[in-house]
Scaffold this motif. Structure first.
Motif, PDB file in Angstrom:
ATOM      1  N   PHE A 267      43.127  51.339  40.986  1.00  0.00           N
ATOM      2  CA  PHE A 267      42.214  52.086  40.255  1.00  0.00           C
ATOM      3  C   PHE A 267      40.732  51.711  41.080  1.00  0.00           C
ATOM      4  N   ASP A 268      40.031  52.785  40.494  1.00  0.00           N
ATOM      5  CA  ASP A 268      38.665  52.838  41.085  1.00  0.00           C
ATOM      6  C   ASP A 268      37.674  52.414  39.701  1.00  0.00           C
ATOM      7  N   LEU A 269      37.316  51.397  39.820  1.00  0.00           N
ATOM      8  CA  LEU A 269      36.486  50.813  38.475  1.00  0.00           C
ATOM      9  C   LEU A 269      35.204  51.541  38.532  1.00  0.00           C
ATOM     10  N   ASN A 270      34.586  51.759  39.610  1.00  0.00           N
ATOM     11  CA  ASN A 270      33.380  52.483  39.884  1.00  0.00           C
ATOM     12  C   ASN A 270      33.023  52.861  41.289  1.00  0.00           C
ATOM     13  N   GLU A 271      31.949  53.251  41.804  1.00  0.00           N
ATOM     14  CA  GLU A 271      31.857  53.598  43.292  1.00  0.00           C
ATOM     15  C   GLU A 271      32.172  52.529  44.235  1.00  0.00           C
ATOM     16  N   ASP A 272      31.700  51.402  43.733  1.00  0.00           N
ATOM     17  CA  ASP A 272      31.962  50.209  44.665  1.00  0.00           C
ATOM     18  C   ASP A 272      33.162  49.268  44.640  1.00  0.00           C
ATOM     19  N   PHE A 273      33.880  49.177  43.340  1.00  0.00           N
ATOM     20  CA  PHE A 273      34.995  48.402  43.053  1.00  0.00           C
ATOM     21  C   PHE A 273      36.091  49.295  42.948  1.00  0.00           C
ATOM     22  N   ARG A 274      37.141  48.487  43.708  1.00  0.00           N
ATOM     23  CA  ARG A 274      38.463  49.084  43.454  1.00  0.00           C
ATOM     24  C   ARG A 274      39.473  48.028  43.426  1.00  0.00           C
TER      25      ARG A 274
ATOM     26  N   ALA B 246      53.882  38.946  42.647  1.00  0.00           N
ATOM     27  CA  ALA B 246      52.863  39.428  42.052  1.00  0.00           C
ATOM     28  C   ALA B 246      51.673  39.414  42.800  1.00  0.00           C
ATOM     29  N   ASN B 247      51.357  40.623  43.242  1.00  0.00           N
ATOM     30  CA  ASN B 247      50.061  40.863  44.027  1.00  0.00           C
ATOM     31  C   ASN B 247      49.124  41.359  43.383  1.00  0.00           C
ATOM     32  N   PHE B 248      47.875  41.033  43.618  1.00  0.00           N
ATOM     33  CA  PHE B 248      46.617  41.552  42.996  1.00  0.00           C
ATOM     34  C   PHE B 248      45.528  41.556  43.953  1.00  0.00           C
ATOM     35  N   GLY B 249      44.796  42.757  44.136  1.00  0.00           N
ATOM     36  CA  GLY B 249      43.637  42.804  45.048  1.00  0.00           C
ATOM     37  C   GLY B 249      42.471  43.501  44.316  1.00  0.00           C
ATOM     38  N   ILE B 250      41.316  43.176  44.906  1.00  0.00           N
ATOM     39  CA  ILE B 250      39.994  43.745  44.608  1.00  0.00           C
ATOM     40  C   ILE B 250      39.268  44.109  45.871  1.00  0.00           C
ATOM     41  N   ASP B 251      38.495  45.166  45.819  1.00  0.00           N
ATOM     42  CA  ASP B 251      37.728  45.613  47.128  1.00  0.00           C
ATOM     43  C   ASP B 251      36.364  46.074  46.768  1.00  0.00           C
ATOM     44  N   TYR B 252      35.586  45.371  47.464  1.00  0.00           N
ATOM     45  CA  TYR B 252      34.030  45.951  47.337  1.00  0.00           C
ATOM     46  C   TYR B 252      33.336  46.919  48.405  1.00  0.00           C
ATOM     47  N   ASN B 253      32.990  47.921  48.086  1.00  0.00           N
ATOM     48  CA  ASN B 253      32.380  48.750  48.998  1.00  0.00           C
ATOM     49  C   ASN B 253      33.258  49.033  50.484  1.00  0.00           C
ATOM     50  N   ARG B 254      34.571  48.855  50.203  1.00  0.00           N
ATOM     51  CA  ARG B 254      35.318  49.045  51.289  1.00  0.00           C
ATOM     52  C   ARG B 254      34.931  47.893  52.443  1.00  0.00           C
ATOM     53  N   ASN B 255      34.508  46.967  52.219  1.00  0.00           N
ATOM     54  CA  ASN B 255      34.036  45.990  53.458  1.00  0.00           C
ATOM     55  C   ASN B 255      34.445  44.468  53.138  1.00  0.00           C
ATOM     56  N   HIS B 256      34.768  44.631  51.769  1.00  0.00           N
ATOM     57  CA  HIS B 256      34.919  42.956  51.291  1.00  0.00           C
ATOM     58  C   HIS B 256      36.205  43.138  50.381  1.00  0.00           C
ATOM     59  N   ARG B 257      37.328  42.307  50.774  1.00  0.00           N
ATOM     60  CA  ARG B 257      38.487  42.421  49.951  1.00  0.00           C
ATOM     61  C   ARG B 257      39.238  41.175  49.865  1.00  0.00           C
ATOM     62  N   VAL B 258      39.469  40.783  48.640  1.00  0.00           N
ATOM     63  CA  VAL B 258      40.194  39.565  48.099  1.00  0.00           C
ATOM     64  C   VAL B 258      41.729  39.893  47.515  1.00  0.00           C
ATOM     65  N   ASP B 259      42.481  39.242  48.185  1.00  0.00           N
ATOM     66  CA  ASP B 259      43.947  39.516  47.650  1.00  0.00           C
ATOM     67  C   ASP B 259      44.436  38.144  47.114  1.00  0.00           C
TER      68      ASP B 259
END
Length: 882
Positions: free
Chosen positions: A264-271, A324-337
């Motif tokens: 899901f896209d939370l906003n323009e920066d976070f997914r 169970a896998n969860f991931g969050i991305d910021y601005n396509r350059n920073h990702r944490v899983d």
């Protein structure tokens, strides 16, 4: 780094196939920042070779020699777990259905990682994890790196296996799979016993566990040595004795898998995104076999005074998994899983065996009958958090890190072995197990055993990479750290039922263990002064082990003019390990000699260099050459002098304090030719020079199977050649040939080690009579063959694969006393997998395995030492994607 992928262009149709095969498992987020999304692409064509070409791009761009096996390839061959799938990789063979031998080197010469992190092992005899623990449904890909690079552990011999689990999907995923199957060996009734009510869950409900009264004695360090006859009888009454084998029909195999994921896209920066999976498998394996023990030679005739010629085995396996896998991305350059995985593999096996011993002979009208139950729950839990960061303002500086905390356990309650005497009283040649049977009058009429093992691992690693380009040079420099802490505790408790505690042998008449030792019979029986129970727990049954590895590495990856690639660096590793065996009855260290105690601690630190050079001759051809220095260290149990049972051979194994590390120099060369439409050919040469390889030797035993000891050989070497290919058959003609392709690999190799008999005696402290001081490495096969013929229909609704695998004979048990080594014989595996796609959402798969009905055999000097039927298995599965 700007890796020049365009050096290997594929035809447009191949690119479409490649994209279609890899998109479901691609990374969650695009890295180019583009917001344009193609909603749907519909391509009309064939799945021809799609599964085999899906991983070509990654393999071609590896700096060091590696083989990649994708999820679609695993699905196509129908393998159910990581171990079975890996036998399809060039140069890999499977042992005991659990352990992978890379290029003929035993499991000790391979390291295993989970998503790039170290993992614990639930196997009490090995520090390497059994790979059958990982079901194929949660695997995204399997990477086998065969040449050493500084970013991987220095404990590297044959290769490093990285099990990469499925990650966050790019689109909504919700699918369910159900399957059912059986085996031709399962059609008749098979021996089973009364277990617990939770066996379908792979969990003992307490039926097999030791009674509280015995646990209290163990906890108080009193054990069962000084029990009165009355106390022993009362405790025996509390024990579960309902293990008697009964012939019953065998249930079919069945299982299911479930996957749910989205992003899901939370906003323009976070997914954000997630993936949840669950799986369950319940299966049965029935087999017949032969077991020979302690051969004797009379002239040219070899015989077994002790043997079982009627062996019936029923194994019930329950596996379940959750991820169970969860991931969050910021601005396509920073990702944490974050990922969490739980695995369970429960094996419940009963064997009914009839044979003879030195004293109980068929010529005297007597036979022995044993039945044995082995129940074990193997589990692994792993939690991992990973970060990937790209700093665009710093010339795309990259920083990756991960922290993994995992643990495994093996809980084995209620293992029991019993012995009966069969006497042909009516001399009809039939040994009736009910009317002509009695429980043996011996100090060990039955043995109970309870085991527990816990293994814990913490692994933190980080990696900093900096790309830099100038003129014709594209470069990337990498530094990193890798820190591993392991801790293991293991305990074993055993006691015997001593039937000499009965005053009259008539009490022992019958063939049902639970009836002979029923509460009513125990209360009515006249007892002697000998206690019915005797504790046979020995010093060394308990042990603790700890291991710590601190490593730092530097790597450089340099491209010049899109023609030359030079990759290399060095790893520094500080390795510390300690193994301490205990006497469970005193809680004291099971070594009185200070010199032996000092050898329980193992420490070394060293530098391990590696260098790889790739020459890109053209868009389709490249040459690779690499060199690396690595090490293989003793397993935890092998440094303690206590004895344990190897589940592969059922032989007792004694460790050796002071074992030396094996130093290895690794040389690799490979030529790769990538053709149009995914066709490819490669030829590889390899050579390994080993100093002090760790090997198995034997020492003659007074009774039972010979004692196997672990010792250092003087030196060893391994060398060979690997061929691999993938080719569509359309060049033969039009029509059906356009729908067929052939892929396969062949490994031809040889090895040699030199043993010094006197040095082995001095190192192990026991006498030994090794037959062959110069021989091949244990477990080494001189050839491995894998081939696959694949079919894909024009309309994409049908696909099929005929898969063949065979390995050359390999030494499992080194010979002693003039007897030759015992070799596991080639196993010709022929499997068929057919898949039907009736619509876009449904997949139907039919699978037949071991179509040639091969059986497993261990042979020495043309004499069968052991054999076991495997049967032909078949299954049908239905998958629906919502």
């Amino acid at each position: 780094m700007n890796t020049p992928f365009n050096r290997f262009p594929l035809k447009p149709i191949s690119l479409a196939i490649l994209a279609a095969a890899t998109l479901p498992s691609a990374s969650l987020y695009a890295q180019d920042g583009s917001e344009d999304v193609i909603e749907e692409v519909v391509a009309t064509g064939t799945r021809l070779k799609g599964t085999a070409t899906a991983v070509l791009q990654e393999r071609k761009n590896q700096a060091f020699v590696a083989d990649i096996l994708g999820a679609d390839q695993i699905s196509r061959t129908g393998d159910s777990d990581a171990a079975a799938a890996l036998r399809r990789v060039t140069g890999l063979t499977l042992v005991d259905g659990k352990f992978i031998y890379v290029r003929g080197l035993g499991e000790r010469y391979s390291s295993t990682q989970l998503n790039g992190a170290s993992v614990p092992s639930p196997d009490p005899t090995r520090s390497v994890i059994p790979l059958d623990l990982f079901p194929s449904d949660i695997i995204e890909s399997l990477s086998v790196q065969k040449s050493f690079s500084p970013s991987m552990p220095a404990a590297f011999g044959g290769g490093n296996v990285d099990i990469r689990l499925k990650s966050i999907p790019t689109d909504f995923v919700f699918n369910m799979t159900g399957k059912i199957g059986s085996n031709t060996n399962n059609f008749d009734d098979a021996y089973q016993y009364n277990g617990g009510s939770d066996d379908w869950m792979g969990e003992d409900d307490g039926t097999r566990a030791a009674p509280d009264s015995i646990v209290a004695l163990w906890d108080s360090k009193q054990f069962l040595d000084d029990l009165s006859t009355t106390e022993a009888r009362d405790i025996l009454k509390e024990l579960n004795k309902d293990y008697d084998p009964v012939l019953q029909s065998v249930d079919p195999d069945y299982g299911f898998n479930l996957s749910l994921g989205n992003n899901f896209d939370l906003n323009e920066d976070f997914r954000v995104g997630f993936l949840l999976t669950a799986g369950y498998d319940n299966s049965w394996d029935v087999s017949e076999g032969f077991i020979g023990e302690q051969a004797q030679r009379s002239g040219d005739l070899i015989s077994f005074p002790r043997f079982f010629d009627e062996v019936d085995i029923t194994e019930h396996t329950v596996r379940w998994s959750g991820m169970a896998n969860f991931g969050i991305d910021y601005n396509r350059n920073h990702r944490v899983d974050f990922s969490s995985v739980a695995l369970n593999d429960t094996r419940d096996q009963i064997s009914e065996k009839v044979g003879n011993t030195n004293n109980i002979q068929l010529s005297d009208g007597q036979r022995i009958r044993d039945f044995e139950v082995v129940y074990e729950e193997r589990q692994m839990w792993s939690n991992q958090i990973r970060g990937q960061h790209t700093f665009t303002d710093l010339n795309f500086l990259g920083f990756d890190w991960q922290f993994t905390k995992s643990r495994s356990s093996r809980y084995a309650p209620g293992a029991i072995n019993t012995r009966f005497i069969l006497t042909d009283n009516n001399e009809d040649g039939i040994y009736d197990k009910d009317t002509e049977s009695s429980l043996t009058n011996a100090t060990t009429a039955a043995r109970y055993q309870f085991q527990r093992l816990d293994d814990r691992v913490e692994n933190f690693s980080w990696n900093l990479n900096y790309p830099y380009a100038i003129d014709k040079f594209d470069m990337e420099f990498k530094v990193g750290g890798d820190f591993v802490t392991k801790a293991r505790t293991a305990e074993n408790r055993r006691f015997d039922v001593n039937t000499r505690g009965f005053s009259s042998s008539s009490t022992l008449q019958g063939g049902v263990f639970s009836e002979i030792l029923s509460d009513a019979n125990l209360d009515a029986a006249e007892l002697s002064s000998i206690a019915l129970l005797s504790d046979t727990t020995i010093a060394g049954d308990d042990y603790v082990a700890a291991q710590k590895v601190d490593a730092y590495y530097f790597e450089a990856d340099i491209f010049f003019d899109n023609t030359w690639r030079i990759s290399g660096g060095v790893r520094w590793e500080d390795y510390r390990q300690a193994v301490v065996p205990f006497d469970p009855k005193t809680n004291q260290i099971d070594l009185s000699d200070e010199a032996d105690r000092a050898q329980l601690a193992f420490q070394e630190s060293d530098f391990y260099p590696a260098l790889a050079v790739t020459y890109i001759m053209s868009e389709k051809v490249q040459f690779r050459a690499s060199y690396g220095e690595t090490v293989v260290r003793p397993d935890t149990r092998e440094l303690a002098s206590s004895t344990y049972i190897d589940p592969l051979t059922d032989f007792p194994i004694g460790g050796t304090p002071g074992l030396r590390t094996t130093q290895i120099k690794n040389y690799d060369f490979r030529w790769e030719w990538y053709l149009d439409q995914g066709d490819n050919v490669s030829v590889a040469l390899f050579y390994k020079d080993m100093d002090s390889p760790i090997e198995s030797v034997q020492s003659p035993a007074q009774d039972g199977p010979p004692l196997v000891r672990i010792a250092n050989a003087e030196n060893g070497e391994l060398y060979g050649v690997e061929f691999e290919f993938l080719k569509g058959l359309g060049f033969i003609g039009e029509g059906i040939w356009d729908n067929l392709f052939v892929s396969g690999n062949l490994t031809l190799s040889d090895s040699e080690i030199q043993l010094n008999g006197q040095n082995v005696v001095e190192q192990t402290g026991v006498s030994t009579s090794v037959t062959n001081l110069t021989r091949r490495l244990t477990g080494h096969s001189e050839y491995v063959v894998n081939t696959q013929i694949g079919f894909d229909s024009d309309n994409g609704e049908h696909s099929a694969s005929l898969v063949y695998n065979v390995f050359g004979e390999r030494i499992l048990i080194p010979g002693i006393d003039g007897f030759d080594d015992s070799f596991e014989q080639p196993f010709n595996s022929l499997d068929l997998v057919y898949t039907y796609y009736p619509d876009f959402n449904t997949t139907v798969k039919f699978k037949i395995q071991n179509m040639l009905d091969e059986q497993k055999e261990i042979v020495f000097e043309e004499k069968v030492l052991r054999s076991e039927t495997r049967g032909t298995s078949f299954s049908l599965s239905l998958k629906y994607e919502f």
